[in-house]
Each structure stands twice: as structure tokens, then as C-alpha cells.
Scaffold this active site. Sequence first.
Site, PDB file in Angstrom:
ATOM      1  N   HIS A  28       0.829  -1.201   0.000  1.00 25.07           N
ATOM      2  CA  HIS A  28       0.000   0.000   0.000  1.00 25.07           C
ATOM      3  C   HIS A  28       0.870   1.260   0.000  1.00 25.07           C
ATOM      4  CE1 HIS A  28      -2.811  -2.868   2.216  1.00 25.07           C
ATOM      5  NE2 HIS A  28      -3.527  -2.510   1.159  1.00 25.07           N
ATOM      6  N   GLN A 144      -8.825  -7.699 -10.796  1.00 27.32           N
ATOM      7  CA  GLN A 144      -9.477  -6.496 -10.294  1.00 27.32           C
ATOM      8  C   GLN A 144      -9.030  -5.275 -11.092  1.00 27.32           C
ATOM      9  OE1 GLN A 144      -9.846  -5.342  -5.922  1.00 27.32           O
ATOM     10  NE2 GLN A 144      -8.147  -4.015  -6.528  1.00 27.32           N
TER      11      GLN A 144
END
Length: 282
Positions: A28, A144
Site C-alpha cells: 500500500h 481487479q
Amino acid sequence: MQALSRALKAEGKTLGLVPTMGYLHEGHLSLVRASKSKNDITIVSVFVNPTQFGPNEDLGNYPRDFERDKDLLKAEGVDIIFNPSDENIYPKEFSTYVTAEGISQLGEGEFRPTHFRGVTTIVLILFNSTLADNAYFGQKDAQQAAILLKMVRELCVPITVHVMPIVRESDGLALSSRNIYLGKQERSDAVILSAALARAKEMVTAGEHITCHLRSELQNIIQKVPTAKLDYVKIVSADTFLDVQTIEEGKSYYILLACRFGKARLIDNLFVDTSGHTIHFS
């Protein structure tokens, strides 16, 4: 959030968005750094999205630690943390969903039928809430990313989606918030996923382009690990995510893995690009 974004854009600021479900890791944070390098303002959303979890999945136990996340994001110099409640995002009697037909039913969609509907819906809500110019996602969730690129293109969403490389531990394990579920032996065994992909890379480089041979080799490697419960090995077109029989020159593919180790269901992948008489991997 919209009012704040409008005010910033009126000042001529560019906005970057990193959507997360929290419990942040170095993967992240690498997206945060990518955003900060290209945008005036970086927004990180922290929201565990209930609509992308199936009825028997880990929504209730999904790892959460907002104070830890906040400290990590402050240390990275993030400008805005967007941390809405479930009620903010999904008010009572919410009934509008976004579905990418076809591709959402393949791969992960075969095992998690409502998952991608939840992903596309929340991501479009986040895009509309933040009015971001750029959004950053990781390649680990390759399907995704492909679905979100399709959604942005087909619905004319005014945002650029950037898909950034997988971030791995020193032993090759792809970073994931769900890695916290792994026991000591499971954590050791989970490295088999990246090892299997490394073997696939060797085979393709050596000239093996028949996908059933590649799948068989990877299945045999992973299934030798006692704690591994393999969901699938797939080799698909990078554009359509349809299964392919052979890897052909001038095209691109993903080798996709999904496997359970105890409570943790982990995914990983290898991108294969055969354009220009040279094979590229990532």
C-alpha cells in the site's frame, strides 16, 4: 470529501487516490509514494467494503487497525485520509451496483460470484467522492485491475488508473493484509506460490508455451506442500481473462494462482508479455 476535492481542484491541484481496506503494508505504501510523486495532493481511502465479501468470507474478522494505519500514512506525508462509515457509503435501502459483465464471472469470479460487483461499486463511489485525477492499484489483484480499467473506459470515468508492480517479502511472498492469518508453518509454506511462478518463468523462457503443461507443473509443485489447498492455476489472456491453450508471440498473459493456507486465501500472479521477439515478465 467532494467539497474539499472541488476546492483543491479549483486551486489547480492534481489529486491522486489510493483506495485501501486498511491494515496497511509496504505494498500500500508503495502506491502512496507513486501517487505523491505525480500529484499535488494524495488521498488514501481506508474502508473495509462489505459488498465485496461473500456470505462465508472473513468480513467480520478482516484485520483492522485504523490508528496504526493513520500513523503510517502520516509518516508518508499523505494529505487526506478518507475513512467513511458503512452508512456513509451504503445508506439504508442502497440498491445501485456496477457490474462488468463477462470478465467478472471468470477467474476469481468463479469462486467469489459477488466479489467484483462489490469492488466496482465501491471504487466508482470512491472515484466520485474524491474526484481524483489518478488512482493507484497493485498488480497482485490483476483481474481487479483489469476490471477497473474496463469500467473506467466503458463508463467514461474521468480518471487515469495506474497499475503498479507487486511488492514482495524478501523470500518472495506477495504482501497482503491477509498474511496476518498465516501460522508459522503456513507462512513458510506460502512461499511456494512465488516459487511456482518462478518455475513458470523458467519454463516459458525455455520455450514451453503449451499452457496445460505449465499448469500441470505448477499444480504439482504447489500440491506437494501439505498446508496448501489449491483453488486454481489459470493462464489467461491479459485483455479478456479467458483461458488460453498456448502462449503466442506478440500477446500478453497472466499466470494466476489462488491457494488457501489455513485461514488465509492468497492470490499471486505473473505477467507474461511476448511482444517484440522478447519475453517480459512482471
